[in-house]
Scaffold this motif. Sequence first.
Motif, short mmCIF file in Angstrom:
data_model
loop_
_atom_site.label_atom_id
_atom_site.label_comp_id
_atom_site.label_asym_id
_atom_site.label_seq_id
_atom_site.Cartn_x
_atom_site.Cartn_y
_atom_site.Cartn_z
N PRO A 279 29.37 37.58 51.07
CA PRO A 279 29.66 38.04 49.72
C PRO A 279 30.37 39.39 49.66
CG PRO A 279 27.30 38.14 50.16
CD PRO A 279 27.92 37.35 51.26
N VAL A 280 30.06 40.29 50.60
CA VAL A 280 30.73 41.58 50.62
C VAL A 280 32.21 41.41 51.00
CG1 VAL A 280 30.82 43.88 51.66
CG2 VAL A 280 28.62 42.85 51.14
N THR A 281 32.48 40.53 51.95
CA THR A 281 33.88 40.25 52.32
C THR A 281 34.61 39.61 51.15
OG1 THR A 281 33.22 39.90 54.65
CG2 THR A 281 35.38 39.08 53.99
N ASN A 282 33.91 38.75 50.41
CA ASN A 282 34.50 38.13 49.23
C ASN A 282 34.81 39.18 48.16
OD1 ASN A 282 35.28 35.59 47.89
ND2 ASN A 282 33.65 36.12 46.44
N GLN A 283 33.90 40.14 47.99
CA GLN A 283 34.13 41.24 47.05
C GLN A 283 35.35 42.06 47.46
OE1 GLN A 283 30.54 43.61 46.71
NE2 GLN A 283 29.28 41.79 46.38
N LEU A 284 35.49 42.25 48.77
CA LEU A 284 36.65 42.99 49.28
C LEU A 284 37.94 42.26 48.95
CD1 LEU A 284 37.92 45.24 51.01
CD2 LEU A 284 37.51 43.79 53.02
N HIS A 285 37.96 40.95 49.20
CA HIS A 285 39.14 40.15 48.89
C HIS A 285 39.46 40.23 47.40
CE1 HIS A 285 41.09 36.30 47.66
NE2 HIS A 285 41.85 36.56 48.70
N LEU A 286 38.44 40.14 46.57
CA LEU A 286 38.62 40.21 45.12
C LEU A 286 39.25 41.53 44.70
CD1 LEU A 286 35.35 38.70 43.57
CD2 LEU A 286 37.68 38.05 42.99
N THR A 287 38.66 42.64 45.17
CA THR A 287 39.09 43.96 44.75
C THR A 287 40.45 44.34 45.33
OG1 THR A 287 36.75 44.59 44.78
CG2 THR A 287 38.34 46.36 44.53
N PHE A 288 40.59 44.17 46.63
CA PHE A 288 41.85 44.47 47.31
C PHE A 288 43.00 43.67 46.70
CE2 PHE A 288 45.04 43.80 50.60
CZ PHE A 288 45.15 45.04 51.22
N GLY A 289 42.77 42.36 46.53
CA GLY A 289 43.80 41.48 46.00
C GLY A 289 44.18 41.83 44.57
N LEU A 290 43.18 42.14 43.75
CA LEU A 290 43.45 42.47 42.34
C LEU A 290 44.32 43.72 42.24
CD1 LEU A 290 42.96 41.91 39.35
CD2 LEU A 290 40.86 43.28 39.51
N ILE A 291 43.98 44.75 43.02
CA ILE A 291 44.77 45.99 42.99
C ILE A 291 46.21 45.73 43.40
CG2 ILE A 291 45.06 48.26 44.06
CD1 ILE A 291 41.99 48.40 44.29
N GLN A 292 46.39 44.94 44.47
CA GLN A 292 47.73 44.69 44.96
C GLN A 292 48.54 43.84 43.98
OE1 GLN A 292 48.80 44.10 48.86
NE2 GLN A 292 47.69 45.92 49.48
N LEU A 293 47.92 42.83 43.41
CA LEU A 293 48.64 41.98 42.45
C LEU A 293 49.05 42.76 41.20
CD1 LEU A 293 46.51 38.71 42.71
CD2 LEU A 293 48.90 39.01 43.40
N LEU A 294 48.15 43.61 40.71
CA LEU A 294 48.50 44.44 39.55
C LEU A 294 49.66 45.37 39.88
CD1 LEU A 294 44.97 45.37 38.14
CD2 LEU A 294 46.68 43.90 37.07
N ALA A 295 49.63 45.94 41.09
CA ALA A 295 50.70 46.83 41.51
C ALA A 295 52.05 46.09 41.56
CB ALA A 295 50.39 47.43 42.88
N LEU A 296 52.03 44.86 42.07
CA LEU A 296 53.26 44.07 42.17
C LEU A 296 53.79 43.67 40.80
CD1 LEU A 296 52.38 41.77 45.22
CD2 LEU A 296 54.02 43.64 45.19
N PHE A 297 52.90 43.27 39.90
CA PHE A 297 53.34 42.84 38.57
C PHE A 297 53.81 44.00 37.71
CE2 PHE A 297 51.09 38.71 39.17
CZ PHE A 297 52.11 37.87 38.73
N LEU A 298 53.24 45.17 37.94
CA LEU A 298 53.61 46.33 37.14
C LEU A 298 54.79 47.09 37.74
CD1 LEU A 298 50.05 47.69 36.29
CD2 LEU A 298 51.61 46.42 34.80
N ALA A 299 55.27 46.64 38.90
CA ALA A 299 56.38 47.34 39.57
C ALA A 299 57.64 47.25 38.72
CB ALA A 299 56.64 46.72 40.94
#
Length: 299
Positions: A279-299
């Motif tokens: 679950p902690v690795t899943n939380q990492l994927h969730l958080t890391f991925g969300l930050i990166q996707l937002l960064a890409l869409f807002l670029a």
Amino acid sequence: MKKIKLLKEIWKASRPLSLTLALYSTTLGMAVAHLEGELFSGDLSYDLQLIFLITTAGLFVQTGTNFINDYFECEYKNVHFIEGEKYNFLGKKRSSFSILIFLLGILSFLITALLGLYIISITTKKLILIGALGIIGGYAYTGEPIVYKKRGLGTPLSFVLMGPLMVMGTHLAFSQHYSWRPIILGLPISLLIPVLMLSNELRDFERDSSLGIRTLTVRIGFKKAKILYLALLSSSYLLTIGFILLNLYPAAALLSLLTLPLAYKAYQNVAEAEKKGVPVTNQLHLTFGLIQLLALFLA
């Protein structure tokens, strides 16, 4: 009460928390298309429909994979054991619940196929091979007779199918052409897919070893699997920094470094084969991925 219990067991078998893998991979393909100015064609109704269809197809193919995985592995887990009459099904005695889970898996793949055919009809025939590989690969993860998880291929093929293949397929639907760019730019997030698979394998190392389930972790050993977990995890962060320096990623993606404490916590738990590692690795994927996707869409 029985119906509620049945629905809860079906919900568990679908593993809804894992669906972020498909959600992020399809969204990642769209993010790269957005960076290239190809996400929106000018027909908003068509574009929103395509976004919805691709996302839904991705979610269904993973749901089907989860159901099939639960069917073929439930005899080891005993989580979904329901007493009652057993029936001959695919050469084995199975409970009615297990049969239901299998049929739901096949139904999910069928829905994926129908959605895929419609998407192909309104975009490009180049998607046919990618769609077929996705469905076959999803079933064969634990589905007999292939069962590539037991051949030590679960982690690498999950990465290919749920990462680069799904990202490229999504990008292809919008761009109408093959490209290595979505695969390369998607690596920081995609590499967390095998990281998550390894967290499962490391947790189940003792059980899988005793049952003769030859996962990648069982084949290479617990220590080497931990090293591989750490190497892939580190690569996600190093590639992010590299892409930013090369102006392939927006500077905002650097915010994903804020998840480093969570990454350290995930590795600590996984290294000790703790149940919390998954679950902690899943939380990492969730958080890391969300930050990166937002960064890409807002670029």
